[in-house]
Design a protein around this motif. Sequence first.
Motif, mmCIF file in Angstrom:
data_model
loop_
_atom_site.group_PDB
_atom_site.id
_atom_site.type_symbol
_atom_site.label_atom_id
_atom_site.label_comp_id
_atom_site.label_asym_id
_atom_site.label_seq_id
_atom_site.Cartn_x
_atom_site.Cartn_y
_atom_site.Cartn_z
ATOM 1 N N HIS A 1 0.881 -1.208 0.081
ATOM 2 C CA HIS A 1 -0.112 0.020 0.145
ATOM 3 C C HIS A 1 0.632 1.309 -0.173
ATOM 4 C CE1 HIS A 1 0.706 -0.323 4.300
ATOM 5 N NE2 HIS A 1 0.422 0.826 4.623
ATOM 6 N N ARG A 2 0.259 2.216 -0.391
ATOM 7 C CA ARG A 2 0.769 3.792 -0.475
ATOM 8 C C ARG A 2 -0.069 4.566 0.108
ATOM 9 N NH1 ARG A 2 1.241 6.018 -5.833
ATOM 10 N NH2 ARG A 2 -0.231 7.529 -5.223
ATOM 11 N N ARG A 3 0.293 5.233 1.348
ATOM 12 C CA ARG A 3 -0.374 5.998 2.120
ATOM 13 C C ARG A 3 -1.152 7.270 1.004
ATOM 14 N NH1 ARG A 3 -0.750 5.801 7.654
ATOM 15 N NH2 ARG A 3 0.299 4.152 8.281
ATOM 16 N N MET A 4 -2.283 7.933 1.257
ATOM 17 C CA MET A 4 -2.707 9.035 0.476
ATOM 18 C C MET A 4 -3.863 9.625 1.378
ATOM 19 S SD MET A 4 -5.591 8.066 -2.289
ATOM 20 C CE MET A 4 -6.928 7.340 -1.396
ATOM 21 N N MET A 5 -3.842 10.934 1.652
ATOM 22 C CA MET A 5 -4.794 11.532 2.432
ATOM 23 C C MET A 5 -5.499 10.965 3.538
ATOM 24 S SD MET A 5 -6.450 13.478 -0.957
ATOM 25 C CE MET A 5 -6.959 11.950 -1.822
ATOM 26 N N GLY A 6 -4.728 10.284 4.289
ATOM 27 C CA GLY A 6 -5.477 9.775 5.392
ATOM 28 C C GLY A 6 -5.850 8.287 5.340
ATOM 29 N N GLY A 7 -5.599 7.646 3.891
ATOM 30 C CA GLY A 7 -5.979 6.513 3.701
ATOM 31 C C GLY A 7 -5.002 5.881 2.990
ATOM 32 N N ALA A 8 -5.241 4.919 2.173
ATOM 33 C CA ALA A 8 -4.167 4.278 1.358
ATOM 34 C C ALA A 8 -4.617 3.700 0.045
ATOM 35 C CB ALA A 8 -3.739 3.268 2.235
ATOM 36 N N THR A 9 -3.956 3.770 -1.164
ATOM 37 C CA THR A 9 -4.010 2.899 -2.249
ATOM 38 C C THR A 9 -3.616 1.556 -2.013
ATOM 39 O OG1 THR A 9 -3.929 4.746 -3.328
ATOM 40 C CG2 THR A 9 -3.687 2.883 -4.582
ATOM 41 N N LEU A 10 -4.340 0.573 -2.393
ATOM 42 C CA LEU A 10 -3.788 -0.860 -2.299
ATOM 43 C C LEU A 10 -3.175 -1.389 -3.621
ATOM 44 C CD1 LEU A 10 -6.474 -2.299 0.325
ATOM 45 C CD2 LEU A 10 -3.980 -1.103 0.776
ATOM 46 N N TYR A 11 -2.273 -2.325 -3.651
ATOM 47 C CA TYR A 11 -1.765 -2.864 -4.794
ATOM 48 C C TYR A 11 -1.689 -4.505 -4.509
ATOM 49 C CZ TYR A 11 -0.261 1.731 -5.668
ATOM 50 O OH TYR A 11 -0.311 3.222 -5.907
ATOM 51 N N LEU A 12 -2.221 -5.397 -5.868
ATOM 52 C CA LEU A 12 -1.785 -6.844 -5.456
ATOM 53 C C LEU A 12 -0.910 -6.934 -6.445
ATOM 54 C CD1 LEU A 12 -2.596 -9.435 -4.388
ATOM 55 C CD2 LEU A 12 -4.146 -9.605 -6.252
ATOM 56 N N ASP A 13 0.289 -7.395 -6.200
ATOM 57 C CA ASP A 13 1.684 -7.611 -7.162
ATOM 58 C C ASP A 13 1.640 -6.420 -8.010
ATOM 59 O OD1 ASP A 13 2.104 -10.181 -6.105
ATOM 60 O OD2 ASP A 13 0.862 -11.152 -7.579
ATOM 61 N N GLY A 14 1.671 -5.138 -7.727
ATOM 62 C CA GLY A 14 1.818 -4.012 -8.301
ATOM 63 C C GLY A 14 0.683 -3.486 -9.018
ATOM 64 N N ILE A 15 -0.611 -4.101 -8.878
ATOM 65 C CA ILE A 15 -1.665 -3.722 -9.650
ATOM 66 C C ILE A 15 -2.768 -2.892 -8.544
ATOM 67 C CG2 ILE A 15 -3.778 -4.215 -11.039
ATOM 68 C CD1 ILE A 15 -1.027 -4.603 -12.674
ATOM 69 N N VAL A 16 -3.266 -1.691 -8.787
ATOM 70 C CA VAL A 16 -3.893 -0.896 -7.966
ATOM 71 C C VAL A 16 -5.269 -1.961 -8.090
ATOM 72 C CG1 VAL A 16 -5.512 0.840 -7.760
ATOM 73 C CG2 VAL A 16 -3.094 1.298 -8.256
ATOM 74 N N PHE A 17 -5.787 -2.456 -6.919
ATOM 75 C CA PHE A 17 -6.916 -2.776 -6.981
ATOM 76 C C PHE A 17 -8.016 -2.229 -5.898
ATOM 77 C CE2 PHE A 17 -4.978 -4.842 -3.326
ATOM 78 C CZ PHE A 17 -5.948 -5.395 -2.322
ATOM 79 N N ALA A 18 -7.677 -1.682 -4.839
ATOM 80 C CA ALA A 18 -8.663 -0.977 -3.918
ATOM 81 C C ALA A 18 -7.855 0.162 -3.154
ATOM 82 C CB ALA A 18 -9.035 -2.080 -2.809
ATOM 83 N N ILE A 19 -8.865 0.946 -2.429
ATOM 84 C CA ILE A 19 -8.395 2.143 -1.503
ATOM 85 C C ILE A 19 -9.059 1.889 -0.211
ATOM 86 C CG2 ILE A 19 -7.859 3.745 -3.469
ATOM 87 C CD1 ILE A 19 -10.424 5.130 -3.035
ATOM 88 N N VAL A 20 -8.484 2.342 0.775
ATOM 89 C CA VAL A 20 -9.131 2.371 2.060
ATOM 90 C C VAL A 20 -9.154 3.836 2.336
ATOM 91 C CG1 VAL A 20 -8.781 1.952 4.527
ATOM 92 C CG2 VAL A 20 -8.100 0.124 2.884
ATOM 93 N N ASP A 21 -10.290 4.578 2.801
ATOM 94 C CA ASP A 21 -10.313 5.956 2.884
ATOM 95 C C ASP A 21 -10.097 6.130 4.352
ATOM 96 O OD1 ASP A 21 -12.825 5.456 4.402
ATOM 97 O OD2 ASP A 21 -14.239 6.089 2.769
ATOM 98 N N GLY A 22 -9.872 7.324 4.679
ATOM 99 C CA GLY A 22 -9.570 7.655 6.050
ATOM 100 C C GLY A 22 -10.577 7.468 6.996
ATOM 101 N N ASP A 23 -11.878 7.009 6.824
ATOM 102 C CA ASP A 23 -12.838 6.423 7.636
ATOM 103 C C ASP A 23 -12.685 5.240 7.849
ATOM 104 O OD1 ASP A 23 -13.958 9.249 7.798
ATOM 105 O OD2 ASP A 23 -15.327 8.867 6.265
ATOM 106 N N GLY A 24 -11.749 4.352 7.129
ATOM 107 C CA GLY A 24 -11.727 2.854 7.440
ATOM 108 C C GLY A 24 -12.481 2.157 6.495
ATOM 109 N N SER A 25 -13.220 2.693 5.392
ATOM 110 C CA SER A 25 -13.955 2.268 4.392
ATOM 111 C C SER A 25 -13.053 1.576 3.360
ATOM 112 C CB SER A 25 -14.942 3.019 3.909
ATOM 113 O OG SER A 25 -15.953 3.427 5.005
ATOM 114 N N LEU A 26 -13.442 0.422 2.851
ATOM 115 C CA LEU A 26 -12.989 -0.298 1.670
ATOM 116 C C LEU A 26 -13.630 -0.056 0.588
ATOM 117 C CD1 LEU A 26 -10.560 -2.436 0.781
ATOM 118 C CD2 LEU A 26 -11.995 -4.176 1.540
#
Length: 121
Positions: free
Chosen positions: A23-48
């Motif tokens: 993952h890479r942090r962004m604005m209180g949340g994070a962008t998630l990668y699976l083997d280098g491919i973006v597949f999700a974000i977790v926002d600052g409220d903890g929502s997926l």
Amino acid sequence: MALDNGLVDWIAEGLAADGAVTHRRMMGGATLYLDGIVFAIVDGDGSLWFKGDAESDATWDAAGCARFTYERGDGRVASMNYRRAPEDCYDDVETLREWALLGAAAGRRAPAKRRKKPSPG
């Protein structure tokens, strides 16, 4: 708000057989990668939110998964190609994997971002 590391760890553990989750942090949340491919974000409220696209929209719509929206600086509402994870993803690893892999497939179909060339100077 702070990043929900427990949720990121849960996702990484649940998808371990499918690849490495980073993952890479962004604005209180994070962008998630699976083997280098973006597949999700977790926002600052903890929502997926899982990545979606035109090919997967019907599946997300059928499950009632809302599109990610946010308010722009000028007051208009904009959306991004991410869909709210079904509630079962937070406590059922098989459900998590099913929806996460749908997001990863959308991530693989997404066009590669082009890097900006440095201006001559």
